[in-house]
Design a protein around this motif. Structure first.
Motif, PDB file in Angstrom:
ATOM      1  N   THR A  58       0.806  -1.219   0.000  1.00 37.24           N
ATOM      2  CA  THR A  58       0.000   0.000   0.000  1.00 37.24           C
ATOM      3  C   THR A  58       0.840   1.270   0.000  1.00 37.24           C
ATOM      4  N   ARG A  59       2.070   1.167   0.466  1.00 38.93           N
ATOM      5  CA  ARG A  59       2.936   2.339   0.528  1.00 38.93           C
ATOM      6  C   ARG A  59       4.384   1.886   0.502  1.00 38.93           C
ATOM      7  N   ILE A  60       5.227   2.676  -0.133  1.00 35.79           N
ATOM      8  CA  ILE A  60       6.657   2.395  -0.165  1.00 35.79           C
ATOM      9  C   ILE A  60       7.379   3.663   0.273  1.00 35.79           C
ATOM     10  N   VAL A  61       8.268   3.504   1.226  1.00 35.93           N
ATOM     11  CA  VAL A  61       9.067   4.639   1.676  1.00 35.93           C
ATOM     12  C   VAL A  61      10.539   4.346   1.416  1.00 35.93           C
ATOM     13  N   ALA A  62      11.285   5.413   1.213  1.00 40.52           N
ATOM     14  CA  ALA A  62      12.731   5.305   1.058  1.00 40.52           C
ATOM     15  C   ALA A  62      13.365   6.273   2.043  1.00 40.52           C
ATOM     16  N   PHE A  63      14.539   5.911   2.530  1.00 41.34           N
ATOM     17  CA  PHE A  63      15.274   6.819   3.396  1.00 41.34           C
ATOM     18  C   PHE A  63      16.764   6.569   3.241  1.00 41.34           C
ATOM     19  N   ASN A  64      17.520   7.564   3.628  1.00 41.99           N
ATOM     20  CA  ASN A  64      18.971   7.471   3.634  1.00 41.99           C
ATOM     21  C   ASN A  64      19.440   8.219   4.873  1.00 41.99           C
ATOM     22  N   THR A  65      19.869   7.477   5.872  1.00 42.13           N
ATOM     23  CA  THR A  65      20.233   8.104   7.138  1.00 42.13           C
ATOM     24  C   THR A  65      21.503   8.947   7.016  1.00 42.13           C
ATOM     25  N   ALA A  66      22.413   8.555   6.149  1.00 37.99           N
ATOM     26  CA  ALA A  66      23.647   9.332   5.976  1.00 37.99           C
ATOM     27  C   ALA A  66      23.351  10.709   5.389  1.00 37.99           C
ATOM     28  N   GLU A  67      22.375  10.755   4.479  1.00 37.90           N
ATOM     29  CA  GLU A  67      22.011  12.018   3.848  1.00 37.90           C
ATOM     30  C   GLU A  67      20.909  12.745   4.613  1.00 37.90           C
ATOM     31  N   GLY A  68      20.270  12.060   5.554  1.00 40.94           N
ATOM     32  CA  GLY A  68      19.272  12.689   6.411  1.00 40.94           C
ATOM     33  C   GLY A  68      17.932  12.962   5.755  1.00 40.94           C
ATOM     34  N   TRP A  69      17.449  12.049   4.919  1.00 41.63           N
ATOM     35  CA  TRP A  69      16.150  12.276   4.290  1.00 41.63           C
ATOM     36  C   TRP A  69      15.315  10.992   4.317  1.00 41.63           C
ATOM     37  N   SER A  70      14.018  11.176   4.177  1.00 47.50           N
ATOM     38  CA  SER A  70      13.074  10.076   3.985  1.00 47.50           C
ATOM     39  C   SER A  70      11.889  10.618   3.208  1.00 47.50           C
ATOM     40  N   ARG A  71      11.247   9.762   2.425  1.00 48.17           N
ATOM     41  CA  ARG A  71      10.077  10.206   1.667  1.00 48.17           C
ATOM     42  C   ARG A  71       9.240   9.020   1.185  1.00 48.17           C
ATOM     43  N   ASP A  72       7.995   9.320   0.900  1.00 46.56           N
ATOM     44  CA  ASP A  72       7.080   8.348   0.318  1.00 46.56           C
ATOM     45  C   ASP A  72       7.405   8.269  -1.170  1.00 46.56           C
ATOM     46  N   VAL A  73       7.777   7.098  -1.652  1.00 43.03           N
ATOM     47  CA  VAL A  73       8.151   6.921  -3.057  1.00 43.03           C
ATOM     48  C   VAL A  73       7.174   6.014  -3.795  1.00 43.03           C
ATOM     49  N   THR A  74       5.988   5.841  -3.229  1.00 42.98           N
ATOM     50  CA  THR A  74       4.996   4.951  -3.827  1.00 42.98           C
ATOM     51  C   THR A  74       4.717   5.319  -5.279  1.00 42.98           C
ATOM     52  N   ALA A  75       4.431   6.586  -5.546  1.00 36.77           N
ATOM     53  CA  ALA A  75       4.104   7.012  -6.913  1.00 36.77           C
ATOM     54  C   ALA A  75       5.300   6.848  -7.847  1.00 36.77           C
ATOM     55  N   ASP A  76       6.496   7.166  -7.374  1.00 37.54           N
ATOM     56  CA  ASP A  76       7.701   7.010  -8.200  1.00 37.54           C
ATOM     57  C   ASP A  76       7.924   5.553  -8.593  1.00 37.54           C
ATOM     58  N   VAL A  77       7.783   4.658  -7.621  1.00 36.30           N
ATOM     59  CA  VAL A  77       7.966   3.232  -7.885  1.00 36.30           C
ATOM     60  C   VAL A  77       6.886   2.739  -8.843  1.00 36.30           C
ATOM     61  N   ALA A  78       5.648   3.152  -8.630  1.00 40.97           N
ATOM     62  CA  ALA A  78       4.554   2.738  -9.516  1.00 40.97           C
ATOM     63  C   ALA A  78       4.803   3.226 -10.944  1.00 40.97           C
ATOM     64  N   ASP A  79       5.271   4.455 -11.100  1.00 44.14           N
ATOM     65  CA  ASP A  79       5.561   4.982 -12.445  1.00 44.14           C
ATOM     66  C   ASP A  79       6.644   4.157 -13.134  1.00 44.14           C
ATOM     67  N   GLU A  80       7.693   3.845 -12.408  1.00 41.32           N
ATOM     68  CA  GLU A  80       8.769   3.035 -12.995  1.00 41.32           C
ATOM     69  C   GLU A  80       8.274   1.639 -13.358  1.00 41.32           C
ATOM     70  N   LEU A  81       7.480   1.043 -12.482  1.00 41.85           N
ATOM     71  CA  LEU A  81       6.939  -0.288 -12.770  1.00 41.85           C
ATOM     72  C   LEU A  81       6.011  -0.263 -13.975  1.00 41.85           C
ATOM     73  N   ARG A  82       5.207   0.790 -14.111  1.00 46.54           N
ATOM     74  CA  ARG A  82       4.323   0.918 -15.281  1.00 46.54           C
ATOM     75  C   ARG A  82       5.134   0.926 -16.572  1.00 46.54           C
ATOM     76  N   ARG A  83       6.253   1.624 -16.566  1.00 55.89           N
ATOM     77  CA  ARG A  83       7.103   1.674 -17.767  1.00 55.89           C
ATOM     78  C   ARG A  83       7.742   0.318 -18.054  1.00 55.89           C
ATOM     79  N   ARG A  84       8.069  -0.427 -17.010  1.00 56.79           N
ATOM     80  CA  ARG A  84       8.773  -1.699 -17.179  1.00 56.79           C
ATOM     81  C   ARG A  84       7.847  -2.882 -17.439  1.00 56.79           C
ATOM     82  N   VAL A  85       6.595  -2.760 -17.074  1.00 56.69           N
ATOM     83  CA  VAL A  85       5.669  -3.894 -17.143  1.00 56.69           C
ATOM     84  C   VAL A  85       5.478  -4.394 -18.579  1.00 56.69           C
ATOM     85  N   VAL A  86       5.679  -3.548 -19.558  1.00 55.56           N
ATOM     86  CA  VAL A  86       5.524  -3.958 -20.962  1.00 55.56           C
ATOM     87  C   VAL A  86       6.594  -4.957 -21.374  1.00 55.56           C
ATOM     88  N   GLU A  87       7.672  -5.080 -20.599  1.00 54.77           N
ATOM     89  CA  GLU A  87       8.760  -6.006 -20.900  1.00 54.77           C
ATOM     90  C   GLU A  87       8.417  -7.456 -20.558  1.00 54.77           C
TER      91      GLU A  87
END
Length: 105
Positions: A58-87
């Motif tokens: 239902t949700r995918i998050v990404a974070f990088n503790t060294a760089e000090g960020w976190s974010r919801d990447v659900t839409a980004d991952v879904a967009d990439e998967l949509r492009r790849r699914v044709v393969e």
């Protein structure tokens, strides 16, 4: 008093970590999937999504503790998967459902 162990994964300091919130339904509800340290990369996440490892992500998050960020990447991952699914000849129902839900949000 002793120190509590860190919950931060011991991956490379500059590596982005990806985690999936799975909906187990009913009384179980949603929970972050237990993931081996070496399986937290974006490439592994994409492979697991394509292989149908997650049934109701239902949700995918990404974070990088060294760089000090976190974010919801659900839409980004879904967009990439949509492009790849044709393969692929076949796509799992769980992936199709995830793409459909992500598009509506």
């Amino acid at each position: 008093m002793g120190r509590s162990p860190s919950i931060v994964p011991h991956v490379a300091a500059d590596q982005d970590v990806y985690l999936v919130l799975e909906d187990f339904g009913g009384r179980l509800g949603r929970a972050w999937c237990e993931t081996a340290e070496e399986d937290t990369s974006r490439a592994t996440l994409m492979r697991h999504m394509i292989d149908g490892l997650y049934e109701h992500p239902t949700r995918i998050v990404a974070f990088n503790t060294a760089e000090g960020w976190s974010r919801d990447v659900t839409a980004d991952v879904a967009d990439e998967l949509r492009r790849r699914v044709v393969e692929f000849d076949e796509v799992t129902p769980s992936l199709l459902n995830f793409l459909d839900r992500a598009m509506r949000h």
